[in-house]
Design an enzyme around this catalytic site. Structure first.
Site, short mmCIF file in Angstrom:
data_model
loop_
_atom_site.label_atom_id
_atom_site.label_comp_id
_atom_site.label_asym_id
_atom_site.label_seq_id
_atom_site.Cartn_x
_atom_site.Cartn_y
_atom_site.Cartn_z
N LEU A 82 0.81 -1.21 0.00
CA LEU A 82 0.00 0.00 0.00
C LEU A 82 0.85 1.26 0.00
CD1 LEU A 82 -2.71 -1.06 2.62
CD2 LEU A 82 -2.88 -1.14 0.14
N GLY A 85 7.89 4.27 3.16
CA GLY A 85 8.56 5.52 3.52
C GLY A 85 9.58 5.27 4.60
N GLY A 86 10.02 6.34 5.23
CA GLY A 86 11.03 6.21 6.26
C GLY A 86 10.57 5.45 7.48
N MET A 87 9.24 5.34 7.65
CA MET A 87 8.69 4.62 8.80
C MET A 87 8.36 3.17 8.47
SD MET A 87 8.79 6.77 11.27
CE MET A 87 10.24 7.48 10.49
N VAL A 90 3.89 -0.59 4.30
CA VAL A 90 2.55 -1.02 4.68
C VAL A 90 1.99 -1.89 3.57
CG1 VAL A 90 0.24 -0.31 5.37
CG2 VAL A 90 2.21 1.09 6.00
N LYS A 106 1.96 -3.34 8.91
CA LYS A 106 2.99 -2.30 8.86
C LYS A 106 4.32 -2.92 9.28
CE LYS A 106 3.87 2.51 9.92
NZ LYS A 106 3.23 3.78 10.30
N ASP A 204 -0.02 12.78 17.56
CA ASP A 204 0.40 13.04 16.18
C ASP A 204 -0.82 13.23 15.27
OD1 ASP A 204 2.40 13.48 14.31
OD2 ASP A 204 2.44 11.39 13.65
#
Length: 619
Positions: A82, A85-87, A90, A106, A204
């Site tokens: 899906l 990124g840096g995190m 997914v 994730k 957040d």
């Protein structure tokens, strides 16, 4: 460089886009359009992945080999990516041990997965998030490992982030009546989490962490998880990864411990962006403005709206509203409707048409409906969002009956309306011109209510057939409004009663608090009580436990073997001589007031323990 969010050019030495406020530091040079926030979309359709990023057999983030078809922890089958990124990455997947339930997986980046301190911190946050059960919070299922792969499994949501919905609009702005249904649901989620002991903070909140399903249900993503992951990456790499300065409260910016009103500040900044097209502060020295300047008033907005936003964006935490619902209530004005009108008007038609023309855009619907019944009597309905839940009870639940299983997944695919309360005697009288109730001033021998105003007591002594006739008569009266009322299905009733709870009751497992929510055998004094006096559940429904049993549309079945999985009325087979009752009554023991408890009686049966509430569909 070009901004990946709005596509407009910026000087190379800028941190934030001067046009839309996006964090340029989170964008990969030479690849406009791939900001970290956009790549981190957890659920639903995402922007096309650049060709150079397509996955071949073994090319994945940090060398971790995640690919279509892989079975993680011998349970979760990976289906499609899906976003990344840096995190981390997914993926959409299925839980092979729970009827192939769709889930979002994730996968943590290796820089976190290999760091013991980071994993411990994330597990702590996950343990807290696992306790959150609310229809407007994305459900975290588990934190898992498969060799070197660390991953989170969470509810899969088919929809768009609020940021994506804003990006679909030419000026990135929403109308207030379009925003309020979303804001109301997110406020309910925040106030639920903040009301726990101890309070659970999100830390957040921003448009990319709010999801809106195709049916219009809003869900808050990554409670505590996203913030902890970003903080962990910062600790491990020494590189600041947060793109949330645009929504951060002044006290968080200064490194102080956040509180519930820190979340409310971020929520207000998010709502401000939805109405203005940009966050409160998005150009120049944002940190300085955050600490020392007041947000500009929204041009064209009412005094109520500007006052509510300025209140929630106060520099000092103690100056903000204590609850998110107070912020949303402050946004409602008389000059601009808080929701799309129920009857067709020029404004509602204009709002509805773009929604139909843009795939994935939810059609705005009123959060509540007030039905005119005549003689000044009204009936309030509450919008229940689409979603899924486990219907029935586990074998270990105290007080469980054999007819409450097997526990099974039900998907309510379309939102519906539910009566806020049980139908009252005044509402019945307004439609049917009579009052069959025993507990009435002129009723069947209940001397303790003689001479008293019983108009707000629930109507009782009504059969299933009587309730159906009421629904028919009221629907005929409401034909001009295009609304049909009916009895709820058994699945709709339990879904609405639970309001996201997986416990014995809508408020948890212990019956020690039942008296706060219900009139039942221990506190009723052997009589019904006016509706709406007890605490409502998380969706604003009152008296779902106790007061009077409530008829449902379904035929009685002794078990859930063969039950429809979509929440529709189960009328085929079973015992056609009985219909379903739910919720318990003023005479019930606590076990009979549980969310999953059921009873079945003849459709002609009447008694002062039995009433009903209505449901209605949506466009």
């Amino acid at each position: 460089m070009y901004c990946g969010k709005c596509g407009k050019p910026n000087a190379d030495d800028l941190r934030f886009c001067v046009h839309c406020g996006a964090d340029l530091g989170l964008q990969t040079p030479g690849r406009p359009g791939d900001t970290l926030d956009n790549a981190e979309t957890l659920h639903g359709p995402v922007r096309p992945t650049p060709a150079e990023d397509t996955l071949d057999a073994a090319k994945t983030i940090d060398g971790t080999q995640i690919y279509e078809g892989r079975l993680l922890a011998t349970r979760y089958k990976v289906q499609r990516r899906l976003g990344s990124g840096g995190m981390g990455e997914v993926w959409q997947g299925i839980d092979t041990e729970l009827d192939n339930l769709a889930v979002a997986i994730k996968v943590l980046p290796g820089v976190l997965a290999r760091n013991t301190h980071s994993i411990k911190a994330l597990k702590r946050e996950a343990a807290v998030a696992l306790k959150l059960t609310h229809p407007n919070i994305c459900r975290l299922h588990t934190f898992h490992s498969d060799g070197d792969v660390k991953f989170l499994v969470m509810e899969y949501i088919d929809g768009h982030t609020l940021e994506e919905l804003l990006d679909q609009k030419p000026d990135r702005r929403m109308m207030l009546d379009e925003l309020l249904p979303i804001a109301t649901q997110i406020a309910q989620a925040l106030d639920y989490a903040h009301g726990l002991v101890p309070p659970v903070l999100h830390r957040d909140i921003k448009p990319s962490n709010i999801m809106v399903t195709r049916a219009g249900a809003a869900k808050l993503l990554d409670f505590g998880i996203a913030r902890e992951m970003k903080d962990s990456v910062t600790r491990v790499t020494g590189k600041e990864t947060s793109g949330t300065l645009l929504y951060m409260s002044p006290e968080q910016f200064q490194g102080q411990t956040p509180t519930p009103v820190s979340d409310i500040y971020s929520f207000a900044a998010t709502l401000y962006e939805c109405l203005a097209g940009h966050p409160p502060f998005y150009q120049g020295a944002i940190g300085h403005q955050l600490l020392h300047m007041e947000p500009p008033a929204l041009r064209g907005a009412s005094e109520n709206v500007n006052a509510a936003l300025q209140f929630a964006l106060s520099k000092r935490p103690q100056d903000r509203p204590a609850q998110a619902a107070l912020l949303v209530d402050g946004l409602r004005t008389t000059s601009q409707p808080s929701v799309v009108p129920s009857t067709p008007t020029a404004s509602s038609a204009a709002t509805r048409q773009p929604a139909e023309d843009a795939p994935g855009q939810p059609i705005p619907m009123p959060v509540t409906k007030s039905l005119p019944l005549g003689n000044g009597v009204t009936m309030e309905l509450v919008l229940i969002p689409a979603g899924e839940f486990l219907m029935g009870s586990p074998a270990s639940e105290p007080g469980r009956g054999n007819d409450e299983g097997p526990q099974h997944l039900v998907r309510i695919t379309k939102p519906f309306y539910m009566g806020k309360t049980e139908v009252t005697q005044s509402q019945w009288r307004a439609v049917m011109r009579s009052n069959p109730s025993n507990f009435s001033a002129s009723g069947g021998g209940k001397d303790q209510v003689a001479g008293q105003d019983t108009s707000n007591l629930p109507v009782e002594n009504v059969s299933w057939n009587d309730a159906q006739e009421f629904c028919r008569a009221l629907s005929e009266r409401l034909r001009s409004e295009g609304l049909t009322v009916r009895l709820p299905t058994e699945a709709e009733w339990e879904y609405a009663c639970r309001a996201g709870s997986a416990g014995r009751f809508s408020f948890g497992d212990s019956d020690s608090a039942l008296g706060d929510y219900a009139w039942y055998g221990n506190n009723s004094g052997n009589t019904t009580h006016p509706v709406g006096q007890k605490t409502a559940n998380a969706w604003g429904l009152c008296d779902m436990h106790g007061n009077v049993w409530e008829w449902c549309a379904d035929t009685w079945h002794d078990s859930y073997q063969g039950v429809p999985a979509d929440g529709s009325a189960w009328t085929a087979g079973g015992d056609s001589s009985r219909r379903v009752l739910r919720g318990g009554s003023w005479d019930s023991i606590p076990a009979n007031c549980r969310c999953a408890n059921r009873a079945g009686f003849r459709p002609a049966l009447r008694g002062d323990l039995i009433g009903f509430r209505v449901a209605a569909g949506t466009p």
